[in-house]
Design a protein around this motif. Structure first.
Motif, short mmCIF file in Angstrom:
data_model
loop_
_atom_site.label_atom_id
_atom_site.label_comp_id
_atom_site.label_asym_id
_atom_site.label_seq_id
_atom_site.Cartn_x
_atom_site.Cartn_y
_atom_site.Cartn_z
N SER A 118 0.94 -1.30 0.56
CA SER A 118 0.60 0.03 -0.24
C SER A 118 0.57 0.91 -0.52
O SER A 118 1.26 1.53 -1.04
N ILE A 119 1.55 1.44 1.50
CA ILE A 119 2.07 2.75 1.28
C ILE A 119 3.33 2.00 1.70
O ILE A 119 4.25 1.15 1.95
N ALA A 120 4.47 2.86 0.38
CA ALA A 120 5.87 1.86 0.21
C ALA A 120 6.61 2.12 1.40
O ALA A 120 6.49 3.41 2.81
N LEU A 121 6.87 1.57 2.47
CA LEU A 121 7.49 1.24 4.03
C LEU A 121 8.62 2.56 3.68
O LEU A 121 8.67 3.43 4.82
N ALA A 122 9.53 2.59 3.29
CA ALA A 122 10.19 3.83 3.48
C ALA A 122 9.73 5.46 3.43
O ALA A 122 9.71 6.52 3.68
N ALA A 123 8.62 5.68 2.53
CA ALA A 123 7.99 6.96 2.26
C ALA A 123 7.16 6.64 3.68
O ALA A 123 6.81 7.84 4.91
N PHE A 124 6.41 6.02 4.60
CA PHE A 124 5.63 5.76 5.24
C PHE A 124 7.04 6.08 6.92
O PHE A 124 6.58 7.34 7.60
N VAL A 125 7.84 5.60 6.68
CA VAL A 125 8.47 6.12 7.67
C VAL A 125 9.50 7.22 7.51
O VAL A 125 10.14 8.27 8.25
N ARG A 126 9.58 7.73 6.37
CA ARG A 126 9.75 9.17 6.03
C ARG A 126 9.38 10.86 7.07
O ARG A 126 8.53 11.43 6.94
N ALA A 127 8.28 9.69 6.40
CA ALA A 127 6.53 10.74 6.74
C ALA A 127 6.71 11.11 8.46
O ALA A 127 6.48 11.83 9.07
N ALA A 128 7.36 9.33 8.95
CA ALA A 128 6.72 9.73 10.55
C ALA A 128 8.44 10.85 11.31
O ALA A 128 7.95 11.14 12.07
N LEU A 129 9.54 10.22 10.37
CA LEU A 129 10.61 11.45 10.45
C LEU A 129 10.22 12.84 11.17
O LEU A 129 10.58 13.28 11.55
N ALA A 130 9.87 12.85 9.37
CA ALA A 130 9.34 14.81 9.13
C ALA A 130 8.01 15.11 10.83
O ALA A 130 8.76 16.11 11.01
N VAL A 131 7.60 14.36 10.60
CA VAL A 131 6.52 14.73 12.04
C VAL A 131 7.60 14.91 12.98
O VAL A 131 7.12 15.98 13.64
N GLU A 132 8.24 14.46 13.31
CA GLU A 132 9.36 14.38 14.74
C GLU A 132 9.77 15.79 14.89
O GLU A 132 9.70 16.47 15.66
N LEU A 133 10.14 16.11 13.82
CA LEU A 133 11.02 17.49 13.27
C LEU A 133 10.06 18.42 12.69
O LEU A 133 11.06 19.09 12.50
#
Length: 165
Positions: A118-133
């Motif tokens: 569904s959502i590419a794993l890399a895209a999901f993780v990058r979105a989570a890391l972006a939220v942190e920042l």
């Protein structure tokens, strides 16, 4: 991969200017937002611990993100962004008709279930890391894509906690 010890009392160590980490976490690699994303346990740029588990069920990957000892990651704005990220993943589960445990749990330990394909794993993780920042654009984009496929997903106050499918 290091063993998870969420919630253990000190001693804590400074880590490259990030919030203090427990001794069992001090040797974890720092995940770079544009590096390849693979199962494992990492320290995030925002000071969290990110665990990507290999799929136990062939349809989903479980991702946990904990921010123990880091109140800067527990703001209302970031909690809402993490919930939108979980709802984006849940939209694909609704479309596929799958059911699983809560896709989002608020607080210092966040648990996500992401459907393979569904959502590419890399895209999901990058979105989570972006939220942190403090950058919510990629989370909002993933939610818009999910809603484009499945229609509106639940919003804050609709049915309580998000739950899979």
């Amino acid at each position: 991969m290091a063993i998870e010890h969420n919630g253990i009392a000190g001693p804590y160590f400074e880590y490259d200017g990030l919030p203090a980490l427990h001794a069992v976490d001090k040797d974890l690699p720092l995940i770079h937002p544009y590096a390849p994303v693979m199962p494992g346990r990492y320290v995030t740029p925002g000071g969290g611990r990110l665990t990507i588990r290999p799929p136990e069920k062939p349809a989903h990957i479980r991702i946990t993100l904990d921010h123990l000892g880091c109140p800067a990651q527990l703001t209302d704005e970031k909690n809402a962004a993490f919930k939108r990220l979980a709802l984006a993943a849940e939209g694909y589960c609704v479309q596929a008709g799958c059911r699983h445990r809560a896709a989002y749990a608020d607080g210092v330990l966040r648990i996500f279930e992401v459907r393979n394909g569904s959502i590419a794993l890399a895209a999901f993780v990058r979105a989570a890391l972006a939220v942190e920042l403090g950058d919510f654009a990629s989370t909002d984009r993933l939610l818009q894509e999910a809603e484009g496929l499945t229609g509106p997903v639940r919003r804050e106050g609709e049915g309580g906690q998000a739950s899979g499918g």
